[in-house]
Scaffold this active site. Structure first.
Site, PDB file in Angstrom:
ATOM      1  N   THR A  97       0.860  -1.188   0.000  1.00 41.84           N
ATOM      2  CA  THR A  97       0.000   0.000   0.000  1.00 41.84           C
ATOM      3  C   THR A  97       0.892   1.233   0.000  1.00 41.84           C
ATOM      4  O   THR A  97       1.626   1.487   0.961  1.00 41.84           O
ATOM      5  CB  THR A  97      -0.906   0.004   1.242  1.00 41.84           C
TER       6      THR A  97
ATOM      7  N   CYS B 245      -2.943  -1.508   9.314  1.00 38.64           N
ATOM      8  CA  CYS B 245      -3.433  -0.963   8.047  1.00 38.64           C
ATOM      9  C   CYS B 245      -4.265   0.298   8.209  1.00 38.64           C
ATOM     10  O   CYS B 245      -3.836   1.383   7.829  1.00 38.64           O
ATOM     11  CB  CYS B 245      -4.229  -2.025   7.291  1.00 38.64           C
TER      12      CYS B 245
END
Length: 443
Positions: A128, A270
């Site tokens: 990411t 996350c």
């Protein structure tokens, strides 16, 4: 007719994402070579043991290591010679001095791989990253790799849920492929051919859109969680029941019930860091107002932790100093040993800082919890954590805690008092067994 040989794959990084992806790609029949710089981790993986807890992963690892489809190395020259498609799966944590993503591992991996790329290949990023990162990496590869522009970059974001990572890799709900050419698209279509043939959507985009998908999804989920927790604040102020409110909202098809569980809020590796990095990138791009709402999303999430401490203080008479507190849960969510930005550990540490004698139990996360917060006490059973407690806190909704017997715990606690940080218990059941029950957002 001679059958065309399948592409061989490498996976760069053997953290949570990389280990899962490598094992599952081998499970799909590919030859996979995974690389990491940590020799201790590589030794463990070579025996078929993941360096973290994830349900169902170890059997997949063991089976494919034993059958020779999955191997591990620390040599970038070896993976460059071996693989046709390289999956980049290294971490992008939050920087220590800002909200932005730390891309050091991404940049280091590409810099280590590029000099060895002397034949056409595809590098597929799964990490990411801030939007715009992939374009810079593609330019670097074209300039640095001996094969030049034939080392092509794609972006293929992951959507793993901790606790369900094997299922999410083998049977994802969608596959996003940010491609720069027909060749990169064809390479990813081959890798995911079995999923595509099973009807799983395969969405081809440009690099920038693919980068945005993961952070946009996490931002939306974080917003939904913080919304219902904001309603919990209002519910407490009005003596309403946020769990019934959430149930009523869930019947609206436009809203749905997923991620509408009021409680202690989100954590892990996350959502918190991704929404902060998203805001930081928006500021760099000059569109900071577009994501300003995420600041309040983050703030609401943090307030849940403080409110949990306040509820605990109220239950024990207003002062935590010297109180014995039993904490059920250390991982940020059940079916995981991940304690990164764990709301449970944050609450436990805060109560300790206010003078409480805190003992924590978690079925899987004790080792990670102890490394992060050695100042806390740790127990190896729920009963041990409850012994002599003035109050119990349920902070991670493991099934073991949901199914706890209030009468058994009553035999060892000093006072029958529990604060349910996850709205996981039946209030009337616990009260009928003589317990004082409090929860976030409920009367």
């Amino acid at each position: 007719m001679v059958e065309q040989q399948r592409s061989r794959l490498s996976v760069i990084g053997t953290g949570y994402l990389g280990t899962t992806h490598a094992a599952c790609m081998a499970e799909l029949g590919f030859e996979v070579l995974a690389i990491d710089v940590d020799p201790t981790k590589l030794e463990r993986l070579a025996t078929g043991q993941a360096p973290f807890y994830e349900p169902g992963l170890n059997p997949v690892l063991q089976r494919n290591v034993a059958q020779g489809r999955l191997r591990f190395t620390s040599d970038f020259a070896e993976i460059a010679a071996f693989a046709d498609v390289h999956f980049l799966c290294v971490g992008t944590p939050q920087q220590e001095d800002s909200n932005a993503a730390d891309l050091a591992a991404v940049n280091s991996a590409i810099a280590s791989l590029a000099p060895h790329l002397d034949r056409p290949c595809v590098i597929a990023g799964k990490s990411t990253v801030p939007v715009g990162t992939a374009a810079g990496l593609a330019e670097y590869l074209a300039e640095t790799a001996p094969v030049g522009a034939a080392a092509e970059l794609a972006w293929n974001p992951e959507f793993l849920r901790e606790g369900f990572a094997v299922e999410d890799t083998l049977r994802p709900n969608r596959i996003v492929a940010g491609c720069t050419s027909e060749r990169t698209e064809a390479a990813l279509r081959e890798v995911y051919a079995s999923q595509i043939s099973a009807g799983i959507p395969f969405l081809v985009t440009d690099l920038q859109t693919a980068e945005l998908v993961k952070v946009s999804a996490n931002a939306f989920l974080a917003t939904k969680i913080s919304f219902i927790n904001a309603m919990a604040e209002v519910s407490e102020a009005t003596n309403a029941d946020v769990t019934k409110l959430a149930e009523a909202l869930s019947y609206d098809d436009r809203i749905g019930g997923k991620f509408l569980g009021p409680g202690l809020g989100f954590g892990g590796g996350c959502l918190p860091k991704d929404i902060r990095a998203f805001m930081a990138r928006a500021d760099e791009l000059g569109v900071e107002p577009a994501l300003s709402f995420l600041r309040e999303v983050d703030a609401i999430n943090q307030r849940r932790r403080a409110r949990m401490v306040d509820l605990t203080r109220g239950v024990v008479g207003g002062d935590l100093n010297g109180r014995v507190v039993g904490v059920l849960g250390a991982a940020f969510k059940p079916n995981s040993d991940d304690t990164r930005d764990s709301p449970a550990l944050d609450v436990a540490a805060t109560i300790h800082a206010h003078g409480g004698h805190v003992t924590v139990y978690d079925p899987e996360a004790l080792e990670n919890a102890r490394a992060a917060h050695p100042e806390l006490n740790y127990a190896h059973t729920m009963v041990e954590a409850a012994r002599d407690a003035d109050v119990m806190l349920l902070l991670t909704e493991w099934p073991e805690f949901r199914d706890a017997d209030p009468d058994e715990l009553a035999k060892v606690v000093a006072h029958r008092a529990i604060v349910d940080g996850r709205n996981a218990l039946d209030p009337e059941y616990w009260r009928s067994h003589g317990w004082t029950y409090r929860a976030l957002g409920r009367p």
